[in-house]
Design an enzyme around this catalytic site. Structure first.
Site, PDB file in Angstrom:
ATOM      1  N   LYS A  18       0.806  -1.223  -0.097  1.00  0.00           N
ATOM      2  CA  LYS A  18      -0.055   0.105  -0.072  1.00  0.00           C
ATOM      3  C   LYS A  18       0.813   1.246   0.046  1.00  0.00           C
ATOM      4  O   LYS A  18       1.840   1.479   0.753  1.00  0.00           O
ATOM      5  CB  LYS A  18      -0.852   0.007   1.351  1.00  0.00           C
ATOM      6  CG  LYS A  18      -2.156   0.664   1.148  1.00  0.00           C
ATOM      7  CD  LYS A  18      -3.107   0.563   2.193  1.00  0.00           C
ATOM      8  CE  LYS A  18      -4.258   1.349   2.176  1.00  0.00           C
ATOM      9  NZ  LYS A  18      -5.279   0.937   3.229  1.00  0.00           N
TER      10      LYS A  18
ATOM     11  N   ARG B 178     -25.068  -2.869   7.434  1.00  0.00           N
ATOM     12  CA  ARG B 178     -24.723  -4.150   7.253  1.00  0.00           C
ATOM     13  C   ARG B 178     -24.819  -5.106   8.448  1.00  0.00           C
ATOM     14  O   ARG B 178     -24.739  -6.172   8.161  1.00  0.00           O
ATOM     15  CB  ARG B 178     -23.217  -4.073   6.707  1.00  0.00           C
ATOM     16  CG  ARG B 178     -22.838  -3.058   5.766  1.00  0.00           C
ATOM     17  CD  ARG B 178     -21.527  -3.171   5.260  1.00  0.00           C
ATOM     18  NE  ARG B 178     -21.258  -4.573   4.487  1.00  0.00           N
ATOM     19  CZ  ARG B 178     -20.146  -4.643   3.719  1.00  0.00           C
ATOM     20  NH1 ARG B 178     -19.376  -3.769   3.577  1.00  0.00           N
ATOM     21  NH2 ARG B 178     -19.988  -5.682   3.234  1.00  0.00           N
TER      22      ARG B 178
ATOM     23  N   GLU C  99     -19.083  -6.116  10.002  1.00  0.00           N
ATOM     24  CA  GLU C  99     -19.944  -5.494  11.000  1.00  0.00           C
ATOM     25  C   GLU C  99     -21.072  -6.293  11.532  1.00  0.00           C
ATOM     26  O   GLU C  99     -21.291  -6.031  12.831  1.00  0.00           O
ATOM     27  CB  GLU C  99     -20.969  -4.399  10.134  1.00  0.00           C
ATOM     28  CG  GLU C  99     -19.834  -3.174   9.451  1.00  0.00           C
ATOM     29  CD  GLU C  99     -19.149  -3.553   7.992  1.00  0.00           C
ATOM     30  OE1 GLU C  99     -18.749  -2.576   7.646  1.00  0.00           O
ATOM     31  OE2 GLU C  99     -19.293  -4.581   7.819  1.00  0.00           O
TER      32      GLU C  99
END
Length: 631
Positions: free
Chosen positions: A283, A397, A369
């Site tokens: 990243k 969610r 979640e």
């Protein structure tokens, strides 16, 4: 200098077909130009940054090998897709990303035929790509479906549900796991790349398939061979779990080794059945500050690329996220049962300091979640006080868990709901437009909406005193600048406050963030103004008194009108037979796209000018002289 001078290869790429015309030897230079272009462009306006830098070579390789858009690419999570946007005809619009009228921050079907599936939240790509693959096969079409999943998306159960389904089917699907967590960086190199090329090659695939057909006729030998193959892969490759789910695992491979990527993808393009390619990327690749701190550079605002200085956004005071972060640290010092749960939103929700001070009471469960909410319910069963710090749009969610695992058992889980209402640049997928509506219908819930910073703090404290599920929802950004009281005290449950008495028969019932504009309108129109505070239980006694003394009532909320806080007022007025006129103002029944938060409020008709127009145009025929005078 022109684009062609700075980026000679990239300037000639108007669609992926142009990439496929280039010599393989030129693709590395193209990737370098894409990376430099991202740094130069995102630094001007801000946007998602580190994740896209890590997928440059992968994006170039995918468009070089696959016949896009005939072959379907599904990105997950969407903020990895900036290089994809650059290479699919949107290079010259990238500087408009996240701005009103500009490019969407995530892949969007309406924006480009190369965006095959709309992506805002994570872990949807495998399910969507599998559906595409099966539908194409049913029509007799030869096209490949590729799901590129990474940046934490594989932590969600939905991804594993899709993998489990895909592995049971004879369907041509390629899943690319973009592993940018660097947890297995030591496994990446010449040897692992060699294994990837060998295992993706036609010779190995033919031998593997043919050997299985022969060995299945000899059950004992077949079982030994199957276990031996899995054991060997398990020793040199971390893919046994995917193999057990029915996918042919290849990798890990260096996601920045473009020649290896090209060769492996070329091999895998022709393999039949469900395949998984494990790619390891870094990243922030190519920009040292982002490589060193990818979280800080996940989605910076404008910055100076040379000095790596991010220009700070000017705010009038602490944000609601910071208010929450300071409050939970203070509460945890007082109460050892306080625990914080978040689904990969440590920074955004303001929990960085809490993790440092109370690491044993901090739980980041990843992009999961559903698990976060049921986990919190389990904590509450044993006497802990779990506080789930979650964005409004992410709470959606975990709705089933919220109902079944928390509310039906009446467990005292506190939901600190950040980014409630309109959030701005992240757009439609992240607007917190619906939480009041979907929470209000659930039994046992207490729902509070603070109008300022101190009220947020007091409501959070109130939640800790209740023995029932409680939600405190607050907007993105800073509040109106109200000073914090050192002393915290519980608010009277379900009670609003009249903040201004008017004389003209008009009452403005404001929920949460709408109070500031309501108060300003009240001064201008000489209207009564109420800070409702609670959405559930609603203050029925106050509403009854208001309807007796006022001819017209207006509800204001930063939530969809349908089923929201105003609906609660209307429902109660109907039960008592009130004849007062009633106007609901909130987010209309339409998608609010990206822009600044202020622009989004204007698009929704929630800015001061729009509010005034809506109220006076409805009320003016009844009070013409007074309203004219106020104008």
């Amino acid at each position: 200098m022109t684009l062609a001078d700075d980026f000679p290869l990239l300037s000639a790429i108007d669609a992926p077909a142009d990439i496929r015309k280039l010599a393989r030897s030129d693709l590395g230079a193209l990737a370098d130009e894409v990376r430099r272009f991202l740094i130069a462009t995102v630094s001007r306006k801000g946007g998602h940054f580190a994740a896209g830098l890590g997928t440059v070579e992968l994006t170039v390789a995918l468009h070089a090998i696959f016949d896009t858009p005939h072959d379907r690419l599904v990105w997950d999570v969407g903020h990895q897709a900036y290089p994809h946007k650059v290479l699919t005809g949107r290079r010259d619009q990238l500087h408009t990303i996240k701005q009103q009228g500009g490019l969407s921050p995530f892949p969007t079907r309406a924006e480009s035929e190369f965006d095959t599936f709309g992506v805002g939240h994570s872990s949807t790509s495998i399910s969507a790509a599998l559906g595409m693959a099966i539908a194409s096969a049913a029509k007799g079409e030869r096209r490949r479906a590729v799901a590129i999943i990474g940046d934490g998306s594989m932590t969600a159960g939905m991804a594993f549900e899709a993998l489990n389904h895909a592995g049971s089917l004879d369907v041509d699907l390629l899943v690319i796991l973009n592993d940018n967590d660097m947890s297995i960086s030591g496994s990446v190199g010449a040897m692992s790349n060699y294994f990837a090329r060998v295992l993706s090659g036609k010779v190995y695939a033919t031998l593997r398939a043919g050997g299985k057909k022969v060995l299945r006729r000899m059950p004992t030998v077949w079982e030994l061979a199957r276990r031996s193959e899995s054991h060997m892969k398990g020793m040199v490759l971390p893919g046994t779990v995917f193999e057990e789910m029915g996918l042919n695992y290849i990798g890990p491979i260096d996601g920045h080794d473009l020649p290896a990527l090209l060769k492996t993808l070329e091999n895998m393009r022709d393999l039949r059945g469900p395949q998984l390619l494990h790619v390891v990327t870094r990243k922030g690749k190519g920009y040292a500050p982002a490589e060193a701190d990818p979280i800080k550079w996940h989605g910076p605002g404008p910055f100076d690329a040379a000095s790596a200085t991010i220009f700070k956004e000017q705010t009038s005071g602490p944000t609601y996220s910071q208010i929450f972060g300071a409050w939970i640290c203070e509460m945890a010092t007082r109460d050892p049962t306080i625990m914080a749960v978040t689904p990969a939103m440590r920074e955004g929700s303001g929990l960085v300091e809490f993790e440092k001070k109370f690491p044993e009471r901090y739980f980041d469960v990843g992009i999961a979640e559903q698990h976060a909410i049921t986990f919190a319910a389990g904590l509450a069963c044993e006497g802990a006080k779990p506080i789930v710090a979650i964005y409004s749009s992410f709470l959606q969610r975990g709705y089933d868990q919220l109902i079944h695992d928390v509310a039906l058992q009446n467990l005292p889980v506190i939901f600190a709901i950040d980014r409630a209402g309109l959030v701005g640049g992240d757009g439609a997928t992240h607007q917190g437009s619906y939480d009041l509506s979907f929470l209000r219908c659930i039994p046992n819930m207490v729902i509070m909406a603070p109008s300022n910073e101190d009220e947020c703090r007091q409501m959070l404290f109130t939640a800790t005193t209740l023995r029932t599920p409680t939600a405190v929802r607050y907007p993105r950004g800073a509040g109106p600048g109200v000073a914090l009281q050192e002393q915290m005290h519980p608010l009277p449950l379900g009670r609003g406050v009249i903040v201004r008495e008017g004389r003209n028969g008009l009452a403005l019932l404001a929920f949460g963030s709408m109070l500031a504009n309501a108060h300003r309108l009240g001064e201008e129109l000489d209207a009564t103004v109420i800070n409702m505070r609670f959405v559930k239980p609603i203050d029925t006694a106050l509403i009854a008194r208001l309807s007796d003394k006022h001819t017209h009532l207006v509800t204001l909320e930063e939530n969809v009108i349908a089923g929201g806080a105003g609906s609660a007022v209307g429902e109660y007025l109907a039960t008592i037979g009130s004849r007062a006129g009633l106007l609901h103002i909130g987010i209309p029944d339409q998608v609010i796209a990206h822009g600044t938060r202020e622009q989004c409020l204007t698009d929704a008709g929630l800015d001061f000018s729009s509010l005034r127009t809506q109220i006076t145009s409805w009320w003016k025929p009844k009070m013409p002289r007074l309203v004219d005078a106020a104008c």
